[in-house]
Design an enzyme around this catalytic site. Structure first.
Site, PDB file in Angstrom:
ATOM      1  N   PRO A   2      16.559 -51.523  11.220  1.00 11.64           N
ATOM      2  CG  PRO A   2      14.875 -51.100   9.692  1.00 11.64           C
ATOM      3  CD  PRO A   2      16.283 -50.755  10.011  1.00 11.64           C
ATOM      4  CD  GLU A   3      18.391 -56.140  15.775  1.00 11.17           C
ATOM      5  OE1 GLU A   3      18.576 -57.360  15.838  1.00 11.17           O
ATOM      6  OE2 GLU A   3      18.750 -55.356  16.661  1.00 11.17           O
ATOM      7  CE  LYS A  61      19.731 -57.592  10.819  1.00 10.26           C
ATOM      8  NZ  LYS A  61      20.691 -56.643  11.389  1.00 10.26           N
ATOM      9  NE  ARG A 299      27.706 -53.643  16.672  1.00 10.18           N
ATOM     10  CZ  ARG A 299      27.121 -54.166  15.609  1.00 10.18           C
ATOM     11  NH1 ARG A 299      25.925 -54.705  15.708  1.00 10.18           N
ATOM     12  NH2 ARG A 299      27.722 -54.172  14.443  1.00 10.18           N
TER      13      ARG A 299
END
Length: 316
Positions: A2-3, A61, A299
């Site tokens: 989750p961001e 976060k 990534r």
């Protein structure tokens, strides 16, 4: 993972349901989900039972709930908080007691009654990368609120003290960010992902903000003009604000808010995950350009080669 917008959606939902309520009981179904609480299960439960949740606060976060111990004098700043780390699949769900336990239920908090509100807060986590633990609260260096919350408590969870403020934080300082980012001599996306410079921006929203700002992810930060820095910060604010309005970005059914709903912002992404598709901005101008997927820090990064051209002195 989750961001920031996903965590903020959870924070807002939790604040609505748990703020001001007392924790009347705690069930630790799976001790692995409180492994970050070094003093063990009994101490974890002892810190929570009969404590009142004063607020739900987020910085970047990081998410925590300041706790007022039973018998504390009114107006006394809380000394501890319940920290929630969602990891890859952690969910904080509000449920009524008669709702059957979820398959991957790890921790249950029973809450004092409040008209029309569910009486249980459940931590559910399939992959067990997340968890809950009790942490100390310390004064903020600038005397301002520790993060985004409903009450302006000038305290921050100890584990989040090294995290910079995020673009949605009312106390975020653009001048501080610009001064620090110019000194870094790194690539722009690396800087955006550095939580000590600016928090809450992960891979998805970094790509989206860079696309909106028309900047390449390898732009050297020491060559960043003030106007460029303003553009990228404003783009990050806009994209995260849009994501918040859509309930977050969900690529995984495991991400849900406190009511069990998934986010819809994934349908509005302009760069991330659109490799091989036309750039919408270029197409609107009658230009032919295809979004590229490129390797970056183990990534992927997504960009338009036309409106986000690679700089000559790129820093990866």
């Amino acid at each position: 993972m989750p961001e920031l917008p996903e965590v903020e959606v959870v924070r807002r939902g939790l604040a609505r349901w748990v703020r001001g309520r007392t924790i009347t009981g705690v069930d630790v179904v799976d001790p692995r989900s409180i492994r970050r609480h070094a003093l063990g299960t009994e101490d974890f439960i002892g810190n929570l039972e009969h404590a009142t949740v004063l607020d739900v606060v987020r910085r970047g976060k990081f998410l925590w709930m300041p706790l007022q111990a039973e018998g504390s004098r009114e107006g006394t700043l809380p000394g501890v908080a319940l920290m929630a780390h969602l990891g890859m699949s952690g969910q904080l769900l509000m449920q009524d007691p008669d709702v059957p336990d979820e398959k991957h239920l790890k921790v249950r908090l029973r809450l004092s009654s409040s008209d029309g509100m569910p009486e249980e807060l459940r931590f559910v986590d399939q992959r067990i990368f997340g968890g809950l633990f009790v942490t100390s609260l310390i004064p903020t260096p600038d005397g301002q609120p520790g993060g985004q919350g409903e009450t302006p408590l000038p305290e921050i969870a100890e584990e989040a003290a090294h995290i910079a403020r995020d673009p949605l934080d009312p106390y975020f300082s653009f001048d501080d960010f610009y001064t620090k980012v110019k000194r870094r001599k790194t690539g722009l996306k690396r800087a955006l992902l550095d939580q000590g410079l600016i928090s809450g921006i992960g891979n998805i929203y970094a790509d989206e903000a860079l696309w909106r700002a028309k900047l390449h992810y390898a732009r050297p930060t020491d060559t960043l003009r003030r106007a460029d820095a303003v553009r990228i910060v404003e783009a990050a604010r806009e994209v995260m604000g849009d994501a918040l309005a859509a309930g977050g970005t969900s690529f995984d059914s495991l991400y849900v808010n406190v009511n069990g709903d998934s986010g819809y912002f994934a349908r509005s992404l302009d760069a991330y995950g659109r490799a091989g598709e036309p750039c919408r901005r270029c197409a609107a101008l009658g230009l032919a350009s295809i979004i590229r997927r490129e390797q970056f820090m183990n990534r992927s990064s997504y960009r338009c080669p036309v409106c986000q051209p690679k700089p000559r002195n790129a820093r990866w």
